[in-house]
Write a protein that holds these residues in place. Structure first.
Motif, PDB file in Angstrom:
ATOM      1  N   PRO A 135      24.497 -52.258   8.183  1.00  0.00           N
ATOM      2  CA  PRO A 135      25.022 -53.361   7.371  1.00  0.00           C
ATOM      3  C   PRO A 135      25.168 -52.971   5.896  1.00  0.00           C
ATOM      4  O   PRO A 135      24.333 -53.273   5.063  1.00  0.00           O
ATOM      5  N   SER A 136      26.255 -52.278   5.587  1.00  0.00           N
ATOM      6  CA  SER A 136      26.461 -51.721   4.248  1.00  0.00           C
ATOM      7  C   SER A 136      27.009 -52.730   3.240  1.00  0.00           C
ATOM      8  O   SER A 136      26.865 -52.542   2.041  1.00  0.00           O
ATOM      9  N   ARG A 137      27.650 -53.777   3.731  1.00  0.00           N
ATOM     10  CA  ARG A 137      28.236 -54.777   2.828  1.00  0.00           C
ATOM     11  C   ARG A 137      28.039 -56.151   3.441  1.00  0.00           C
ATOM     12  O   ARG A 137      28.113 -56.309   4.655  1.00  0.00           O
ATOM     13  N   VAL A 138      27.794 -57.145   2.589  1.00  0.00           N
ATOM     14  CA  VAL A 138      27.627 -58.518   3.051  1.00  0.00           C
ATOM     15  C   VAL A 138      28.935 -59.259   2.792  1.00  0.00           C
ATOM     16  O   VAL A 138      29.303 -59.480   1.639  1.00  0.00           O
ATOM     17  N   ASP A 139      29.645 -59.587   3.867  1.00  0.00           N
ATOM     18  CA  ASP A 139      30.889 -60.354   3.768  1.00  0.00           C
ATOM     19  C   ASP A 139      30.587 -61.785   4.187  1.00  0.00           C
ATOM     20  O   ASP A 139      30.040 -62.014   5.275  1.00  0.00           O
TER      21      ASP A 139
END
Length: 195
Positions: free
Chosen positions: A110-114
């Motif tokens: 989970p590298s980015r929280v969209d």
């Protein structure tokens, strides 16, 4: 709005793949007119993606959705511990892409929280996020789109996530390893042969 109506119809169909929904019920769930649903289902039938209201080509329907999908308005922020901000929030939201996938399937890092949000709430989110971090390219992306992206949302480990069809679409849009995760979800949830 025409594109969003088409997306709503597809979202409803893919959310209820094992149920034979009536065209009237699809219209109600998609918040579209019955006539609009009849016309669009006819177009999908001509493409051999559905028969009546039954999906005949799951992968094809997702790829068609990807073609007609419009990219939502987005803003990025750099926030430390972004999920902590969601714990007691009263604003409507739904996680998608990497974090939602990690909660449902645990394949991607989970590298980015969209986060999908309601368009009218964007100023509130901006204020909150700039109080806890910086605006600009970062690890959090807000997505403001049609309210129907919240259709059939799930709660996973205490967080609101998009529905499985919406997640698959968003992962397909990301490309690369995210597409692998999308096809894995497709196989798992639609018993579809996807190659």
């Amino acid at each position: 709005m025409k594109g969003k109506k088409r997306e709503r119809i597809i979202r409803v169909l893919l959310t209820h793949p094992d149920q034979t929904l009536t065209k009237y019920r699809i219209a109600k769930e998609a918040e579209c007119s019955h006539v609009w649903v009849l016309k669009y289902l006819h177009k999908l039938e001509q493409k051999k993606l559905v028969h009546n209201t039954d999906i005949t080509d799951v992968k094809g329907l997702f790829l068609h959705w990807l073609e007609i999908n419009t990219i939502p308005v987005s803003r990025q922020y750099n926030i430390q511990q972004p999920l902590d901000l969601l714990e007691d929030i009263e604003l409507k939201y739904a996680l998608t892409t990497y974090y939602a996938e990690s909660l449902m399937q645990d394949y991607l890092f989970p590298s980015r929280v969209d986060i999908y949000i309601e368009k009218n709430d964007l100023p509130h989110w901006h204020t909150m996020l700039t109080e806890h971090g910086l605006a600009g390219k970062g690890n959090v992306q807000l997505l403001a789109d049609d309210h129907h992206v919240f259709y059939a949302n799930k709660t996973m480990q205490g967080y609101n996530t998009v529905s499985i069809p919406q997640l698959i679409l968003d992962l397909l849009r990301e490309e690369g390893v995210a597409q692998e995760a999308a096809y894995m979800l497709m196989e798992k949830n639609y018993h579809a042969t996807v190659r």
